[in-house]
Design an enzyme around this catalytic site. Sequence first.
Site, short mmCIF file in Angstrom:
data_model
loop_
_atom_site.label_atom_id
_atom_site.label_comp_id
_atom_site.label_asym_id
_atom_site.label_seq_id
_atom_site.Cartn_x
_atom_site.Cartn_y
_atom_site.Cartn_z
CG PHE A 155 -0.24 0.47 2.51
CD1 PHE A 155 -0.10 1.82 2.80
CD2 PHE A 155 0.29 -0.44 3.41
CE1 PHE A 155 0.55 2.25 3.95
CE2 PHE A 155 0.94 -0.03 4.56
CZ PHE A 155 1.08 1.32 4.83
CE LYS A 179 -3.20 -8.37 -4.39
NZ LYS A 179 -3.55 -7.32 -3.40
CB CYS A 287 10.42 -0.43 2.76
SG CYS A 287 11.08 0.10 1.19
P1 NAD Z 1 1.51 -6.63 3.01
O1 NAD Z 1 2.56 -7.67 3.08
O2 NAD Z 1 0.41 -6.66 3.99
O3 NAD Z 1 0.80 -6.66 1.56
C1 NAD Z 1 1.55 -6.65 0.38
C2 NAD Z 1 0.74 -7.33 -0.71
O4 NAD Z 1 0.54 -8.70 -0.34
C3 NAD Z 1 -0.64 -6.73 -0.94
O5 NAD Z 1 -0.91 -6.69 -2.32
C4 NAD Z 1 -1.57 -7.69 -0.21
O6 NAD Z 1 -2.85 -7.77 -0.80
C5 NAD Z 1 -0.86 -9.02 -0.33
N1 NAD Z 1 -1.11 -9.91 0.80
C6 NAD Z 1 -1.37 -9.55 2.08
N2 NAD Z 1 -1.55 -10.64 2.85
C7 NAD Z 1 -1.40 -11.71 2.05
C8 NAD Z 1 -1.45 -13.12 2.27
N3 NAD Z 1 -1.70 -13.63 3.47
N4 NAD Z 1 -1.24 -13.95 1.21
C9 NAD Z 1 -0.99 -13.45 0.00
N5 NAD Z 1 -0.92 -12.12 -0.27
C10 NAD Z 1 -1.12 -11.26 0.74
O7 NAD Z 1 2.27 -5.21 3.04
P2 NAD Z 1 1.64 -3.76 3.15
O8 NAD Z 1 1.12 -3.54 4.52
O9 NAD Z 1 0.76 -3.47 2.00
O10 NAD Z 1 2.95 -2.86 2.94
C11 NAD Z 1 3.83 -2.52 3.96
C12 NAD Z 1 4.99 -3.46 4.04
O11 NAD Z 1 5.69 -3.50 2.80
C13 NAD Z 1 6.03 -3.06 5.06
O12 NAD Z 1 6.48 -4.20 5.74
C14 NAD Z 1 7.15 -2.44 4.24
O13 NAD Z 1 8.42 -2.48 4.83
C15 NAD Z 1 7.09 -3.31 3.03
N6 NAD Z 1 7.71 -2.66 1.88
C16 NAD Z 1 8.92 -3.12 1.48
C17 NAD Z 1 9.56 -2.51 0.43
C18 NAD Z 1 10.89 -2.99 -0.04
O14 NAD Z 1 11.31 -2.58 -1.10
N7 NAD Z 1 11.58 -3.85 0.70
C19 NAD Z 1 8.95 -1.43 -0.23
C20 NAD Z 1 7.69 -0.99 0.20
C21 NAD Z 1 7.08 -1.63 1.27
#
Ligand code: NAD
Length: 504
Positions: A155, A179, A287
């Site tokens: 997000f 997605k 992140c």
């Molecule tokens: P999230 O892991 O909750 O969701 C990411 C994606 O995975 C979304 O599209 C979501 O729909 C999907 N998802 C969620 N739960 C799932 C499941 N159980 N099974 C399959 N798919 C699932 O992350 P978020 O809250 O949207 O984003 C924040 C996180 O992303 C933080 O931990 C941040 O550090 C990380 N992030 C990392 C980077 C990087 O480059 N390392 C960049 C941006 C964000």
Amino acid sequence: MTKAAELKTIDHYINGKVVAGVSGRYADVYNPATGKVTGRVALANASEVAAAIANAEAAYPAWRNTPPAKRAQVMYRLKTLMEQNSDKICALLTAEHGKVLNDAAGELQRGIENVEYACGAPELLKGEHSKNVGPSIDSWSEFQPLGVVAGITPFNFPAMVPLWMWPMAIVCGNTFVLKPSERDPSCMMYLAELALEAGLPPGVLNVVNGDKEAVDVLLSDERIMAVSFVGSTPIAEYIYKTGTSNGKRVQALGGAKNHAIVMPDADLDNAVSALMGAAYGSCGERCMAIPVVVAVGNEVGDALVKKLKAELAVMKVGPGTDVSNDMGPLITKEHFKKVKGYVDLGVTEGAELVVDGRGLVVAGHEEGYFLGGCLFDKVTPGMKIYRDEIFGPVLCVVRAESLQQAMDLIDAHEYGNGTCLFTRDGEAARYFTDNIKVGMVGINVPLPVPVSYHSFGGWKRSLFGDLHAYGPDAVRFYTKRKTITQRWPSGVRETAVFTFPINS
Ligand code: NAD
């Protein structure tokens, strides 16, 4: 309560058209500054995802054979369209994510730079050629597309992170199913429309909205050749393990807990300004944010905390539509409660809460998910507020006695995304960059997010997979090397050779 009929519905984008969701499942989309539901996003079921994949598969043969220069021309036009429509993109971003409009513009600009890099496809895909590797034998390596590839995004960067993925994937000749995060999906839907307007053939880029149900199809469908994921570490690990066990190439970027170190010789005022932006910009939901600062020496620690406290007193928090604000709201009510819960926990754990943002009320936005900037001092490595990724406006100050002790803390932490050393000492800086176990390192640069022609990725549990996101690594991730060795008969009759071929 808003009636369903008044809400905007965000569907899917398949084969160049908006396609209404049929699963009957929806998730609410909020404006985080008001706490009001502004729309509902369709959550795809397995057959809807399969339809998107089928369209991407059908579009693949023609797109694969489209010359890279032609594919790049779509990117040129897309860049222009994104620039022309930047106000609309940023407004969508702020409306669903909450970040301040000029921060959204920064995100978009970084995304556009990935499109600019993708414009170099003819150069990037040139391959390698060697003449006369043997008598009259030439050899070359070329980089062929994989087929249909998928992206799953978080997000916190609803424009930039998708733009890390699909422009490079498609310019390399693949077709794509994305997605996006179900919390702020509108921006990506609009970008898909712009891509079509830029001349991208229908089916080359498809967007399916959804949750785990949709993701699991992308991880198991045998037509998906590779998956790029960005999100939290537990999900990244799940994606990596499931995708690779199904035979897919996977890169899964996870969470972070980035530390900055402030040395006694640092330019403290500049370090404090840099830390304010890095800790509280985008409400700490980056992140590459800096949620931990390690002060080397108590004198530095005391001065740092005093200056940060003074800066926090004048930091402006409010809706992202007002660019005079420094920081907007958190993404959802649940996330607000989680972050506030960590502040409560930090107090229980015995850290010193120097600035408490929990009581903040933004006039006219009482239902928004606003939390004021929080500052903890005397945080220790055993505390949960130190170990966990909080992903909010909470900065923890830890005290250390030496650079080595500060570096040992970073190396012992489970995450290794980004870090920064504030110093005037070149020798210390070189030692730090040489030895720290982190993927992206800054020297007096708080957010060392690589530019688009380098690649982005952390170490340890911040990245599962070998290749980093965007830049040169993306060319490798989204293509397969093929090496051809070629000889044309010279008219001389050759006898069979049973030994292994060598140049004799
Ligand atoms: P999230 O892991 O909750 O969701 C990411 C994606 O995975 C979304 O599209 C979501 O729909 C999907 N998802 C969620 N739960 C799932 C499941 N159980 N099974 C399959 N798919 C699932 O992350 P978020 O809250 O949207 O984003 C924040 C996180 O992303 C933080 O931990 C941040 O550090 C990380 N992030 C990392 C980077 C990087 O480059 N390392 C960049 C941006 C964000």
